[in-house]
Write an enzyme that holds these catalytic residues in place. Structure first.
Site, PDB file in Angstrom:
ATOM      1  N   GLU A 155     -32.719  98.447 -42.498  1.00 21.73           N
ATOM      2  CA  GLU A 155     -32.298  99.211 -43.681  1.00 21.73           C
ATOM      3  C   GLU A 155     -30.866  99.709 -43.538  1.00 21.73           C
ATOM      4  O   GLU A 155     -30.072  99.630 -44.492  1.00 21.73           O
ATOM      5  CB  GLU A 155     -33.212 100.437 -43.902  1.00 21.73           C
ATOM      6  CG  GLU A 155     -34.673 100.125 -44.033  1.00 21.73           C
ATOM      7  CD  GLU A 155     -35.450 100.284 -42.735  1.00 21.73           C
ATOM      8  OE1 GLU A 155     -36.553 100.859 -42.784  1.00 21.73           O
ATOM      9  OE2 GLU A 155     -34.969  99.831 -41.674  1.00 21.73           O
ATOM     10  N   CYS A 197     -38.210 104.854 -41.285  1.00 23.86           N
ATOM     11  CA  CYS A 197     -38.262 106.031 -40.418  1.00 23.86           C
ATOM     12  C   CYS A 197     -37.442 107.149 -41.063  1.00 23.86           C
ATOM     13  O   CYS A 197     -36.825 106.966 -42.121  1.00 23.86           O
ATOM     14  CB  CYS A 197     -37.705 105.684 -39.040  1.00 23.86           C
ATOM     15  SG  CYS A 197     -35.921 105.349 -39.035  1.00 23.86           S
ATOM     16  N   CYS A 207     -33.687 106.219 -41.570  1.00 27.46           N
ATOM     17  CA  CYS A 207     -33.470 105.289 -42.681  1.00 27.46           C
ATOM     18  C   CYS A 207     -33.771 105.949 -44.026  1.00 27.46           C
ATOM     19  O   CYS A 207     -33.074 105.699 -45.015  1.00 27.46           O
ATOM     20  CB  CYS A 207     -34.305 104.034 -42.478  1.00 27.46           C
ATOM     21  SG  CYS A 207     -33.749 103.054 -41.060  1.00 27.46           S
ATOM     22  N   HIS A 239     -31.100  99.566 -37.499  1.00 26.97           N
ATOM     23  CA  HIS A 239     -32.327  99.177 -38.194  1.00 26.97           C
ATOM     24  C   HIS A 239     -31.947  98.310 -39.389  1.00 26.97           C
ATOM     25  O   HIS A 239     -30.840  98.423 -39.930  1.00 26.97           O
ATOM     26  CB  HIS A 239     -33.073 100.410 -38.688  1.00 26.97           C
ATOM     27  CG  HIS A 239     -33.685 101.223 -37.600  1.00 26.97           C
ATOM     28  ND1 HIS A 239     -34.629 102.197 -37.849  1.00 26.97           N
ATOM     29  CD2 HIS A 239     -33.496 101.225 -36.258  1.00 26.97           C
ATOM     30  CE1 HIS A 239     -34.995 102.756 -36.717  1.00 26.97           C
ATOM     31  NE2 HIS A 239     -34.321 102.191 -35.734  1.00 26.97           N
TER      32      HIS A 239
END
Length: 150
Positions: free
Chosen positions: A54, A82, A85, A52
């Site tokens: 992040e 999420c 993260c 992801h």
């Protein structure tokens, strides 16, 4: 001197991710007025569900600084993080989290499990939701609409 628009940089990372066929999410980590790291989603490209925006930005910033802590640093991300993260944000000890669009299905900050409100959360950043929310949401809606329409 005008302060840089870090969310605009995150949106550019999200747009680049969309061009790669990735879900358009972008992230930027800053210290003061300096960009330390930036990234867009690369889960498909890297065949890595943890890639992801992040996570990639946190990894890059930590590597650049030779530290597992990003105390005093801020994260700008186009979509509500999420749970995975949010955990990484907490463990990295990021000072502030700015995010664009809320994610009712997968978000874990103001939606879902509300990770930072958990009594087992190690560190809670200052949270600023809704920054450039309309732009971030539109980018996501257009991305998924293009995939649904033949």
């Amino acid at each position: 001197m005008k302060r840089p628009d870090f969310m605009a940089l995150a949106l550019k990372e999200a747009q680049a991710a969309a061009l790669r066929g990735e879900v358009p999410v972008g992230a930027v980590i800053v210290s003061g007025d300096t960009v330390v790291a930036s990234a867009g989603n690369r889960t498909r490209e890297l065949a890595d569900p943890t890639a992801h925006a992040e996570m990639l930005a946190i990894r890059a910033a930590c590597q650049k600084l030779s530290s597992e802590r990003l105390t005093g640093h801020d994260l700008y991300v186009t979509l509500e993080p999420c749970a995975m993260c949010a955990g990484a944000i907490s463990f990295a000890r990021l000072r502030r989290l700015y995010f664009g669009a809320a994610d009712e299905k997968g978000g874990a900050v103001v939606n879902g499990v509300r990770f930072f409100a958990s009594p087992t959360c190690h560190h809670t950043p200052d949270i600023y939701p809704g920054m450039a929310e309309a732009d971030a949401a539109l980018l996501l809606k257009e991305f998924f609409r293009e995939r649904r329409e033949p």
